[in-house]
Design an enzyme around this catalytic site. Structure first.
Site, PDB file in Angstrom:
ATOM      1  N   ASP A 124      46.795  30.716  48.053  1.00  0.00           N
ATOM      2  CA  ASP A 124      46.237  31.151  46.919  1.00  0.00           C
ATOM      3  C   ASP A 124      47.290  31.190  45.941  1.00  0.00           C
ATOM      4  O   ASP A 124      47.960  31.991  45.725  1.00  0.00           O
ATOM      5  CB  ASP A 124      45.681  32.521  47.258  1.00  0.00           C
ATOM      6  CG  ASP A 124      44.927  33.282  46.039  1.00  0.00           C
ATOM      7  OD1 ASP A 124      44.892  32.678  45.063  1.00  0.00           O
ATOM      8  OD2 ASP A 124      44.832  34.448  46.103  1.00  0.00           O
ATOM      9  N   GLU A 140      46.843  34.637  36.720  1.00  0.00           N
ATOM     10  CA  GLU A 140      45.437  34.876  37.490  1.00  0.00           C
ATOM     11  C   GLU A 140      45.392  36.042  38.403  1.00  0.00           C
ATOM     12  O   GLU A 140      44.425  36.926  38.174  1.00  0.00           O
ATOM     13  CB  GLU A 140      45.055  33.699  38.450  1.00  0.00           C
ATOM     14  CG  GLU A 140      43.527  33.705  39.006  1.00  0.00           C
ATOM     15  CD  GLU A 140      43.380  34.511  40.104  1.00  0.00           C
ATOM     16  OE1 GLU A 140      42.291  34.888  40.254  1.00  0.00           O
ATOM     17  OE2 GLU A 140      44.296  34.927  40.708  1.00  0.00           O
TER      18      GLU A 140
END
Ligand SMILES: [Zn+2]
Length: 349
Positions: A190, A224
């Site tokens: 991720d 993010e």
């Protein structure tokens, strides 16, 4: 039209290279710089935003409805919060994770002067022979976790002499393992898995000399994990944004490590129904096996853009990642499926 072939070796080596570059949110420049070089190698012009994200523009056959894809190079990590009297470090987390997911992990501390100092994250009462049941029973929280530096220090003074100060970034070792059976086991899949998929898709287009249907921005986000990465960095005439980020695997989820998932709802609510359905149609059309799923505790950079006022359609796709925000794992099948769906989207009128 059949999709162009994907260089699987390129996809994998890009992913492994990126995984091995420490890039906690706020300290992602090295990963952005590496991505710039990858874009250079593909002959793609690129630009850094003032916030430090990276964008590359693919010319399209048309530009009446410009599109964008976003993936993020920043990862979970930590920062030095305090230098303790025993010379060890108390940390503050960057991003959302539980301390037990990095307990016992190796880490690196990046000093202001540019030095990298190794260590590991441990419970303050780590030895079972000394603390007995405390090792089991201690609640893992900021106060009970500390970094043991691989340097001779037993005082705050000695640690400061190494150049370490409050505010230094800390990255946890990714421990990248690629297995014969096609699994990639590592921290920070991720979202480096998706950045690698975006680059592999761009390379597939270049190798086959194909042009996307619409002018398309590839956006590589650097904030993010703290929620505002893709809030900025898109052209004003953008009409659609597909966030490419990992799919959450676990009990009750349809996602797995072998498929690309189209996420239709997460903590931020439903994604754009029309765009999500178009992605499902494209997957059907190109025989890309996929899953449709809902993530209960999840937010994406697509929503960050929506919250910042982005007036575009937003959807979310990505490979299934087991044990997300922990010691993660995925499979080449999911990475290839994701890359193929990106290509189908880029090429579709
Ligand atoms: Zn992510």
């Amino acid at each position: 039209m059949p999709l162009p072939s994907i260089d699987e070796q390129y996809l994998l080596s890009t992913l492994v290279d990126l995984l091995n570059i420490p890039s906690p949110t706020g300290f992602a420049d090295a990963a952005i710089a590496w991505t710039e070089q990858a874009l250079d190698a593909l002959g793609l012009p690129h630009e850094r935003t003032r916030k430090g994200a990276l964008t590359a523009t693919l010319a399209g056959r048309a530009q009446d409805a410009p599109r964008a894809l976003t993936g993020h190079v920043d990862t979970l990590g930590a920062m030095v919060k305090e230098i303790k009297p025993n010379g060890r470090l108390k940390l503050t987390k960057i991003g959302g994770f539980a301390w037990n997911t990095v307990e016992g992990e190796g880490c690196r501390v990046f000093t202001r002067s540019g030095r990298t100092i190794a260590g590991s994250l441990l419970l303050t009462q780590a030895s079972g022979h000394v603390y007995g049941q405390a090792v089991n029973k201690t609640l893992r929280e900021d106060a009970t976790m500390e970094v043991r530096l691989d340097e001779r220090t037993a005082s705050a003074e000695e640690t400061r002499a190494l150049g370490i100060e409050v505010g230094d970034f800390v990255a946890f070792d990714p421990r990248v393992v690629v297995t014969e059976s096609g699994f990639i086991r590592s921290r920070h899949l991720d979202d480096k898995a998706c950045v690698a998929a975006m680059l592999a898709a761009a390379k597939a287009l270049r190798d086959a000399d194909l042009t996307p249907a619409q002018r398309t921005t590839l956006h590589f986000s650097n904030y993010e994990e703290v929620g505002h990465g893709a809030a900025a960095g898109f052209p004003p005439d953008l009409t659609e944004l597909v966030a490419v980020d990992m799919a959450a695997v676990g009990a009750g989820q349809t996602s797995d490590e072998f498929h690309v998932t189209i996420c239709v709802k997460d903590s931020g609510g439903p994604y754009h129904h029309g765009l999500s359905n178009r992605l499902r149609d494209l997957a059907d059309e190109h025989d890309i096996p996929y899953r449709v799923d809902i993530y209960p505790y999840y937010g994406s950079d697509g929503e960050a853009f929506w919250r910042a006022g982005g007036d575009v359609k937003v959807a979310l796709i990505g490979p299934g990642v087991d044990a997300s925000h922990n010691y993660e794992r995925t499979h080449m099948d999911a990475l290839m499926g994701t890359t193929r769906l990106i290509l189908a989207y880029l090429l579709a009128d």
